[in-house]
Design an enzyme around this catalytic site. Structure first.
Site, PDB file in Angstrom:
ATOM      1  N   ALA A  16      46.241  29.466  46.205  1.00 33.40           N
ATOM      2  CA  ALA A  16      45.283  28.620  45.485  1.00 33.40           C
ATOM      3  C   ALA A  16      44.250  28.038  46.454  1.00 33.40           C
ATOM      4  CB  ALA A  16      46.015  27.503  44.754  1.00 33.40           C
ATOM      5  N   VAL A  47      55.428  33.661  47.188  1.00 33.36           N
ATOM      6  CA  VAL A  47      55.567  34.695  46.154  1.00 33.36           C
ATOM      7  C   VAL A  47      54.228  34.775  45.407  1.00 33.36           C
ATOM      8  CG1 VAL A  47      58.059  34.758  45.780  1.00 33.36           C
ATOM      9  CG2 VAL A  47      56.719  32.923  44.763  1.00 33.36           C
ATOM     10  N   LYS A  78      48.289  48.493  39.505  1.00 35.40           N
ATOM     11  CA  LYS A  78      49.192  48.061  38.429  1.00 35.40           C
ATOM     12  C   LYS A  78      48.503  48.304  37.094  1.00 35.40           C
ATOM     13  CE  LYS A  78      51.247  43.972  36.361  1.00 35.40           C
ATOM     14  NZ  LYS A  78      51.439  42.526  36.411  1.00 35.40           N
ATOM     15  N   THR A 338      50.466  35.537  35.380  1.00 38.77           N
ATOM     16  CA  THR A 338      49.251  34.804  35.001  1.00 38.77           C
ATOM     17  C   THR A 338      48.825  33.721  35.992  1.00 38.77           C
ATOM     18  OG1 THR A 338      50.770  33.593  33.551  1.00 38.77           O
ATOM     19  CG2 THR A 338      49.305  35.171  32.518  1.00 38.77           C
TER      20      THR A 338
END
Ligand code: FAD
Length: 492
Positions: A16, A47, A78, A338
């Site tokens: 972040a 993670v 992905k 998310t």
């Protein structure tokens, strides 16, 4: 109007913090001075390695080169998530990033498929979606006619380093050390600076709290409050462990349900990220570690690490001159990958509402309102996976199956079951395709389809379904294997 630079202080250097530093320094340029404070001693959560497609848009905004980013973070492609054992044990379904079939203005593809299914002429729903078929055949391409809608699996530690280099190249500066005290103005309560353990003070106009679950500024100092969603999302622990790869990476995340939660498997170029998410009311930490180690394959290369969390959201993400992002703003478990996305949308929101030195309450209110709506819509989608289970084999699943759910979600499930209709609300991340795939995958089958579909002749419907599936199969046939495409893409 002041023409002075706004001094932005970012507390925390996880994903972040460095994402915020990279975007604010690059997008706002000389209008801001960005300093980031982080502590090697405290470290990061470590993670957060599976992502979703909007990440590409964010990277494009920052002019991040995809190939360089993938090479540096050892990323793989992905195309979706394979959910195993969620409806019942032994069954699986796929939530892909693709569009299934072609919609008309009045009725979505699913209605044609539902009639075709009743007539016995339809294939599996996924056979009408390129990303679904490509993922399961281990194919991938991001170019030309075979271009898929993709996201990435990435190494979180390498990504933070990559972002740091990027942010520093745009003028952001880093301060290393522990924050000992958050200083506030006596009258307004605004944060004025961070006193470091060394005694130095890092002062600023606007503070971005990226200190992780502890929420050092937004909660411990400004007491924003936390709304717990544990009654809907009871998992409250995770154990993470990395293993060596035992096979070529597949282009999808695996989410494998177990008796007290679920386990993730995220394949990177050089290793695999594994973890288990569980509720400690139904499984102890020791049991979770033992089960995870028994279930995974490949040599274990890191010690298992237990992470505690509480699902929910900070009641206000922005209080006074502090905006919380990442884990300090709330937590939804990583079932649909998310969290990094939510960091990116928080940054976009802050950029769009950027106040400069003069912060208006209306700006704060708008930010908080948008953040709350976004979070709640994603929350409902995640609860759906638990609620729509048919599992009865453990206390955990019996609880999930019988729990009350938000009215907003109950309505969506009813509507889909009765009519086959789903929708994407304004400001909502998950598209209609996502809702449809997960509802079907979890065994919610619509009782009827849109009447318009009956206006089609049976033969015409058969031709339409056949042509759609044939087109998908042809596109996927012409794609290279994921591993080959990845190697070529990252070598350039
Ligand atoms: P952190 O990584 O915890 O960083 C906090 C920072 O604050 C650190 O730099 C720390 O040193 C600093 N700090 C804290 N206190 C102080 C202090 N007193 N002084 C100085 N510095 C301080 N997201 C996804 O998108 N996909 C996933 O697959 C995914 N999987 C996840 C799995 C689990 C089990 C969990 C818990 C989360 C997962 N996430 C995932 C979320 C993702 O990990 C986070 O959103 C992301 O890593 C951002 O974390 P952060 O930067 O907010 O916090």
């Amino acid at each position: 109007m002041s023409e002075q630079k706004t001094k932005v202080v970012i507390a925390g250097g996880g994903t972040a913090g460095w994402l915020a530093a990279a975007a604010l320094s690059q997008q706002l340029g000389s209008a801001v001075e960005v300093a980031l404070v982080e502590s090697a001693e405290i470290g990061t959560v470590g993670v957060g390695e599976a992502t979703i497609p909007p990440m590409k848009t964010f990277h494009r905004l920052l002019r991040i080169d995809e190939q360089e980013f993938m090479r540096t973070t050892h990323a793989t492609f992905k195309l979706g998530i394979q959910f195993e054992n969620w409806r019942v044990e032994g069954e699986k379904y796929f939530h892909s990033f693709g569009t299934t079939g072609r919609d008309t203005l009045v009725s979505e593809f699913i209605h044609f498929w539902l009639r075709g299914r009743d007539m016995g002429i339809a294939k599996d729903f996924g056979d009408y979606c390129v990303e679904f078929k490509a993922a399961l055949e281990n194919k991938c391409s991001t170019q030309g006619d075979t271009k898929v809608n993709h996201a990435f699996h990435l190494d979180a530690g390498l990504y933070a380093k990559y972002l740091r280099t990027f942010a520093e190249s745009h003028g952001a500066t880093q301060v290393e050390g522990n924050i000992a005290e958050v200083l506030q103005d006596n009258n307004s309560g605004y944060i004025t600076g961070l006193r470091m353990a060394s005694g130095d003070i890092v002062s600023g106009d606007l503070f971005v709290d990226c200190t992780g679950f502890r929420g050092l500024l937004i909660e411990q100092t400004l007491h924003a409050g936390y709304e717990s969603w544990e009654h809907w999302l009871p998992c409250n622990r995770a154990v993470a462990v990395q293993t060596a790869s035992v096979r070529d990476p597949v282009p999808y995340t695996r989410s494998i349900a177990h008796h007290a939660g679920w386990r993730w498997q995220i394949p990177l170029q050089h290793r695999v990220g594994n973890g288990t998410v569980f509720c400690n009311r139904y499984m102890s930490e020791d049991e979770a570690i033992a089960k995870l180690l028994a279930d995974i394959q490949g040599d274990v290369i890191t010690e298992p690490r237990v992470i505690q969390f509480q699902t929910g959201r900070r009641r206000k993400n922005w209080v006074k001159n502090c905006v919380a992002m990442g884990l300090s703003s709330g937590f939804l478990e990583p079932l649909e990958s998310t969290s990094i996305h939510l960091i990116m949308t928080s940054i976009m929101r802050l950029l769009q509402l950027f106040p400069g030195k003069d912060i208006q309450q209306a700006t704060i209110d708008e930010y908080n309102m948008q953040a709350a709506i976004e979070f709640e819509l994603i929350r409902d989608f995640i609860i759906l996976h638990y609620k729509a289970t048919e599992r009865e084999d453990s206390k955990f699943w019996r609880y999930c199956k019988r729990m009350d759910i938000p009215e907003s979600l109950a309505h969506r499930i009813d509507l889909f079951r009765e009519t086959g209709k789903s929708y994407q609300k304004e400001g909502e991340l998950f598209r209609l395709d996502s809702w449809t795939q997960v509802m079907l995958g979890q065994g919610i089958y619509p009782k009827r389809y849109h009447p318009m579909v009956d206006s089609m002749q049976a033969q015409e419907l058969e031709r339409f379904l056949h042509a759609t599936a044939a087109n998908v199969a042809a596109v996927v046939d012409s794609m290279p294997p994921h591993e080959k495409f990845l190697a070529e893409y990252c070598a350039i």
